[in-house]
Write a protein that holds these residues in place. Structure first.
Motif, PDB file in Angstrom:
ATOM      1  N   VAL A 276      75.822  72.985  39.146  1.00  0.00           N
ATOM      2  CA  VAL A 276      74.419  73.868  39.225  1.00  0.00           C
ATOM      3  C   VAL A 276      73.435  73.068  39.934  1.00  0.00           C
ATOM      4  O   VAL A 276      73.263  71.988  39.589  1.00  0.00           O
ATOM      5  CB  VAL A 276      74.088  74.166  37.645  1.00  0.00           C
ATOM      6  CG1 VAL A 276      72.896  74.851  37.814  1.00  0.00           C
ATOM      7  CG2 VAL A 276      75.314  74.856  36.908  1.00  0.00           C
ATOM      8  N   PRO A 277      72.736  73.800  41.009  1.00  0.00           N
ATOM      9  CA  PRO A 277      71.763  73.128  41.578  1.00  0.00           C
ATOM     10  C   PRO A 277      70.608  72.388  40.618  1.00  0.00           C
ATOM     11  O   PRO A 277      70.172  73.091  39.969  1.00  0.00           O
ATOM     12  CB  PRO A 277      71.118  74.135  42.355  1.00  0.00           C
ATOM     13  CG  PRO A 277      72.194  75.198  42.562  1.00  0.00           C
ATOM     14  CD  PRO A 277      72.854  75.243  41.115  1.00  0.00           C
ATOM     15  N   ALA A 278      70.397  71.278  40.924  1.00  0.00           N
ATOM     16  CA  ALA A 278      69.340  70.472  40.339  1.00  0.00           C
ATOM     17  C   ALA A 278      68.207  70.959  40.412  1.00  0.00           C
ATOM     18  O   ALA A 278      67.465  71.348  41.845  1.00  0.00           O
ATOM     19  CB  ALA A 278      69.252  68.937  40.899  1.00  0.00           C
ATOM     20  N   GLY A 279      67.273  71.253  39.124  1.00  0.00           N
ATOM     21  CA  GLY A 279      65.949  71.596  39.154  1.00  0.00           C
ATOM     22  C   GLY A 279      66.036  73.335  39.254  1.00  0.00           C
ATOM     23  O   GLY A 279      64.897  73.702  39.249  1.00  0.00           O
TER      24      GLY A 279
ATOM     25  N   LEU B  44      54.359  61.292  60.495  1.00  0.00           N
ATOM     26  CA  LEU B  44      54.643  62.071  59.336  1.00  0.00           C
ATOM     27  C   LEU B  44      55.481  61.059  58.428  1.00  0.00           C
ATOM     28  O   LEU B  44      56.391  60.233  59.010  1.00  0.00           O
ATOM     29  CB  LEU B  44      55.258  63.075  59.658  1.00  0.00           C
ATOM     30  CG  LEU B  44      54.525  64.158  60.390  1.00  0.00           C
ATOM     31  CD1 LEU B  44      55.457  65.585  60.597  1.00  0.00           C
ATOM     32  CD2 LEU B  44      53.249  64.513  59.915  1.00  0.00           C
ATOM     33  N   ARG B  45      55.447  61.187  57.073  1.00  0.00           N
ATOM     34  CA  ARG B  45      56.499  60.616  56.062  1.00  0.00           C
ATOM     35  C   ARG B  45      57.215  61.915  55.756  1.00  0.00           C
ATOM     36  O   ARG B  45      56.707  62.757  55.309  1.00  0.00           O
ATOM     37  CB  ARG B  45      55.779  60.005  55.082  1.00  0.00           C
ATOM     38  CG  ARG B  45      54.648  58.908  55.240  1.00  0.00           C
ATOM     39  CD  ARG B  45      54.130  58.396  53.971  1.00  0.00           C
ATOM     40  NE  ARG B  45      53.254  59.491  53.308  1.00  0.00           N
ATOM     41  CZ  ARG B  45      53.170  59.969  52.135  1.00  0.00           C
ATOM     42  NH1 ARG B  45      54.210  59.257  51.230  1.00  0.00           N
ATOM     43  NH2 ARG B  45      52.517  60.669  51.743  1.00  0.00           N
ATOM     44  N   VAL B  46      58.527  61.577  56.269  1.00  0.00           N
ATOM     45  CA  VAL B  46      59.335  62.921  56.085  1.00  0.00           C
ATOM     46  C   VAL B  46      60.467  62.399  54.981  1.00  0.00           C
ATOM     47  O   VAL B  46      61.243  61.408  55.185  1.00  0.00           O
ATOM     48  CB  VAL B  46      60.205  63.194  57.301  1.00  0.00           C
ATOM     49  CG1 VAL B  46      61.032  64.495  57.109  1.00  0.00           C
ATOM     50  CG2 VAL B  46      59.034  63.585  58.377  1.00  0.00           C
ATOM     51  N   GLY B  47      60.582  63.286  53.859  1.00  0.00           N
ATOM     52  CA  GLY B  47      61.381  62.893  52.960  1.00  0.00           C
ATOM     53  C   GLY B  47      62.722  64.106  52.883  1.00  0.00           C
ATOM     54  O   GLY B  47      62.270  65.514  52.584  1.00  0.00           O
ATOM     55  N   VAL B  48      64.041  63.755  53.326  1.00  0.00           N
ATOM     56  CA  VAL B  48      64.832  64.593  53.495  1.00  0.00           C
ATOM     57  C   VAL B  48      65.928  64.787  52.236  1.00  0.00           C
ATOM     58  O   VAL B  48      66.406  63.533  52.160  1.00  0.00           O
ATOM     59  CB  VAL B  48      65.577  64.400  54.675  1.00  0.00           C
ATOM     60  CG1 VAL B  48      66.506  65.555  54.988  1.00  0.00           C
ATOM     61  CG2 VAL B  48      64.508  64.363  55.982  1.00  0.00           C
ATOM     62  N   VAL B  49      66.101  65.980  51.743  1.00  0.00           N
ATOM     63  CA  VAL B  49      66.907  65.758  50.228  1.00  0.00           C
ATOM     64  C   VAL B  49      68.243  66.445  50.940  1.00  0.00           C
ATOM     65  O   VAL B  49      68.472  67.609  51.443  1.00  0.00           O
ATOM     66  CB  VAL B  49      66.255  66.623  49.236  1.00  0.00           C
ATOM     67  CG1 VAL B  49      67.301  66.822  48.156  1.00  0.00           C
ATOM     68  CG2 VAL B  49      65.068  66.191  49.086  1.00  0.00           C
ATOM     69  N   VAL B  50      69.365  65.755  50.896  1.00  0.00           N
ATOM     70  CA  VAL B  50      70.699  66.136  51.047  1.00  0.00           C
ATOM     71  C   VAL B  50      71.666  66.290  50.110  1.00  0.00           C
ATOM     72  O   VAL B  50      71.474  65.657  49.125  1.00  0.00           O
ATOM     73  CB  VAL B  50      71.282  65.316  52.262  1.00  0.00           C
ATOM     74  CG1 VAL B  50      70.350  65.089  53.371  1.00  0.00           C
ATOM     75  CG2 VAL B  50      71.641  64.072  51.764  1.00  0.00           C
ATOM     76  N   PRO B  51      72.691  67.306  50.060  1.00  0.00           N
ATOM     77  CA  PRO B  51      73.899  67.256  49.061  1.00  0.00           C
ATOM     78  C   PRO B  51      74.542  66.281  49.264  1.00  0.00           C
ATOM     79  O   PRO B  51      74.576  65.388  50.422  1.00  0.00           O
ATOM     80  CB  PRO B  51      74.274  68.753  49.319  1.00  0.00           C
ATOM     81  CG  PRO B  51      74.034  68.939  50.726  1.00  0.00           C
ATOM     82  CD  PRO B  51      72.866  68.117  51.256  1.00  0.00           C
TER      83      PRO B  51
ATOM     84  N   THR C  72      67.742  70.664  52.759  1.00  0.00           N
ATOM     85  CA  THR C  72      68.811  71.009  53.765  1.00  0.00           C
ATOM     86  C   THR C  72      69.844  71.963  53.236  1.00  0.00           C
ATOM     87  O   THR C  72      69.525  73.340  53.289  1.00  0.00           O
ATOM     88  CB  THR C  72      69.381  69.463  54.155  1.00  0.00           C
ATOM     89  OG1 THR C  72      70.013  68.858  52.913  1.00  0.00           O
ATOM     90  CG2 THR C  72      68.437  68.640  54.791  1.00  0.00           C
ATOM     91  N   GLY C  73      71.027  71.570  52.416  1.00  0.00           N
ATOM     92  CA  GLY C  73      71.878  72.507  52.109  1.00  0.00           C
ATOM     93  C   GLY C  73      71.152  73.184  51.028  1.00  0.00           C
ATOM     94  O   GLY C  73      70.151  73.083  50.117  1.00  0.00           O
ATOM     95  N   TRP C  74      71.504  74.609  50.811  1.00  0.00           N
ATOM     96  CA  TRP C  74      70.926  75.760  49.738  1.00  0.00           C
ATOM     97  C   TRP C  74      70.731  74.914  48.474  1.00  0.00           C
ATOM     98  O   TRP C  74      69.802  75.080  47.816  1.00  0.00           O
ATOM     99  CB  TRP C  74      71.563  76.846  49.754  1.00  0.00           C
ATOM    100  CG  TRP C  74      72.994  76.756  48.874  1.00  0.00           C
ATOM    101  CD1 TRP C  74      74.149  76.529  49.491  1.00  0.00           C
ATOM    102  CD2 TRP C  74      73.281  76.934  47.675  1.00  0.00           C
ATOM    103  NE1 TRP C  74      75.017  76.740  48.501  1.00  0.00           N
ATOM    104  CE2 TRP C  74      74.511  76.771  47.389  1.00  0.00           C
ATOM    105  CE3 TRP C  74      72.149  77.158  46.549  1.00  0.00           C
ATOM    106  CZ2 TRP C  74      75.270  77.014  46.100  1.00  0.00           C
ATOM    107  CZ3 TRP C  74      72.899  77.288  45.144  1.00  0.00           C
ATOM    108  CH2 TRP C  74      74.207  77.004  45.102  1.00  0.00           C
ATOM    109  N   GLN C  75      71.693  74.055  48.011  1.00  0.00           N
ATOM    110  CA  GLN C  75      71.760  73.393  46.652  1.00  0.00           C
ATOM    111  C   GLN C  75      70.412  72.406  46.530  1.00  0.00           C
ATOM    112  O   GLN C  75      70.220  72.332  45.057  1.00  0.00           O
ATOM    113  CB  GLN C  75      72.986  72.476  46.434  1.00  0.00           C
ATOM    114  CG  GLN C  75      74.212  73.513  46.819  1.00  0.00           C
ATOM    115  CD  GLN C  75      74.779  73.192  48.103  1.00  0.00           C
ATOM    116  OE1 GLN C  75      73.950  73.096  49.037  1.00  0.00           O
ATOM    117  NE2 GLN C  75      75.837  72.964  48.358  1.00  0.00           N
ATOM    118  N   THR C  76      69.810  72.141  47.593  1.00  0.00           N
ATOM    119  CA  THR C  76      68.817  71.058  47.421  1.00  0.00           C
ATOM    120  C   THR C  76      67.384  71.816  47.500  1.00  0.00           C
ATOM    121  O   THR C  76      66.357  71.176  47.187  1.00  0.00           O
ATOM    122  CB  THR C  76      68.775  70.120  48.792  1.00  0.00           C
ATOM    123  OG1 THR C  76      68.293  70.928  49.751  1.00  0.00           O
ATOM    124  CG2 THR C  76      69.932  69.428  48.750  1.00  0.00           C
TER     125      THR C  76
END
Length: 393
Positions: free
Chosen positions: A22-25, A50-57, A133-137
């Motif tokens: 199940v997607p987190a959050g 920029l400070r770029v934070g990238v959330v990946v599965p 990135t991925g829909w789960q994120t």
């Protein structure tokens, strides 16, 4: 109750409970909504770093999506931006691995980054732009605080990855959550804008020209390479196998090699199993073959571009995304969703040396301007549009 206990007890101790990802959050964002955005830093929308934070599965070796992310981040870092990667593992693929293990695997699979790679979001300290990135994120990114804007790196139309399911519905839901979509082709940017009303910009997938280029290698005229990544249904591997079965029936002397899948495939024709190749070995394979076969049911894969960069004529499906990207008479031979048509397209190339040479020249010219630094410039423009949109909200 006794009967229920007896039923529930059958098989106990034989297998662990099945994990249902199940997607987190997701429940948090549905209940409480997105976290408030912070004020954007001065000048961030206009040209400052920029400070770029990238959330990946979670990831595995050979993931093209994660490889694209890594290439884009290296391009952004080269332009002066501070980038970090945050791995959200709702599948449990990295269970038992430490944060250091996951960072080491990322570097081994996708190459180094200047910025850190984190496991989980526990150490999140904020960013100018948080990127899903991925829909789960997407749910996790919506709940992240201390961020001035949110964006969504969309590499494909992910609802098409699933049959009728919760995952399909949730994937479609993500495009409606107000994140600026930075899509991996103009076709894909148009799709999310028209179907879901999302703000979108696009970038062109790059090519690593250091590896994928014309090589001084003998090119055989009797070798066909197929991107047979069976774990990815949108690569239409069963269709490709039928086309190659017919090709082998018609031309038993043509050698067929399969790559992209770690586990060998059971096929009704003889073939060479190349597995998951490192870029230098993959480029050598492209430079040695006569024809490549790669099938794209959604957004185009990286593979056709890399084949073209090595001078390898290739065959793909004549779907909307491929026609929009390469054109009906472009460097890639496009065929209908039919194994006999695909077989015929491969035969035409195998039979016509002049046509193969023409497609090879056209392909090399087509990919010449497609680089990861150029793609990073386009992605940066999308991130700044996300910041500008957040400032107006």
């Amino acid at each position: 109750m006794t009967a229920l206990r007896r039923l529930g007890g059958r098989g106990r101790g034989r297998r662990p409970p099945r994990r249902v990802p199940v997607p987190a959050g997701l429940l948090d964002v549905l209940r409480d909504g997105p976290a408030p955005l912070a004020a954007p830093p001065e000048g961030a929308a206009d040209g400052g770093p920029l400070r770029v934070g990238v959330v990946v599965p979670q990831f595995r070796r050979g993931s093209g999506g994660h490889s694209t992310i890594a290439n884009l981040l290296r391009g952004l870092e080269a332009r002066g931006h501070a980038c970090s990667v945050w791995v959200v593992d709702e599948e449990g693929r990295h269970a038992g691995q430490s944060a250091e293990d996951v960072a080491d695997l990322w570097r081994a699979f996708f190459g180094p980054l200047r910025g850190p790679v984190h496991l989980g979001l526990g150490g999140w300290a904020g960013a100018d732009v948080a990127v899903a990135t991925g829909w789960q994120t997407v749910p996790a990114v919506l709940r992240l605080g201390a961020t001035a804007a949110r964006a969504y790196l969309v590499q494909d139309h992910e609802p098409d990855f699933y049959p009728a399911s919760a995952e399909r519905e949730w994937a479609a839901w993500t495009y409606r959550q107000g994140l600026h979509c930075v899509a991996a082709s103009p076709w894909l940017a148009g799709l999310v804008a028209e179907r879901y009303g999302a703000a979108s910009t696009s970038f062109d997938l790059g090519v690593d020209h250091e590896h994928y280029r014309a090589h001084p290698t003998h090119r055989r005229d009797d070798l066909v390479l197929f991107y047979a990544r069976a774990v990815t249904p949108r690569r239409a591997v069963p269709l490709g196998l039928l086309a190659l079965e017919e090709l082998h029936r018609r031309r038993p002397t043509v050698e067929i090699a399969l790559f992209g899948e770690a586990q060998p495939l059971d096929t009704p024709f003889p073939h060479r199993h190349l597995g998951v190749l490192e870029p230098h070995a993959l480029a050598h394979a492209y430079a040695s073959a006569a024809v490549g076969l790669v099938l794209s049911l959604t957004n185009p894969s990286l593979i056709p571009q890399e084949m073209l960069a090595c001078g390898l004529p290739c065959v793909d499906l004549a779907g909307g995304s491929m026609l929009a990207t390469f054109g009906a008479d472009g460097p890639v031979t496009l065929a209908p969703f039919d194994p006999l048509a695909l077989c015929g397209a491969m035969e035409t190339l195998l039979d016509d040396l002049a046509l193969r040479a023409e497609r090879s020249r056209a392909g090399i010219a087509w990919v010449a301007g497609r680089t990861w630094p150029a793609a990073a410039v386009q992605v940066e423009a999308g991130l700044r549009q996300a910041l500008a949109g957040a400032a107006l909200a």
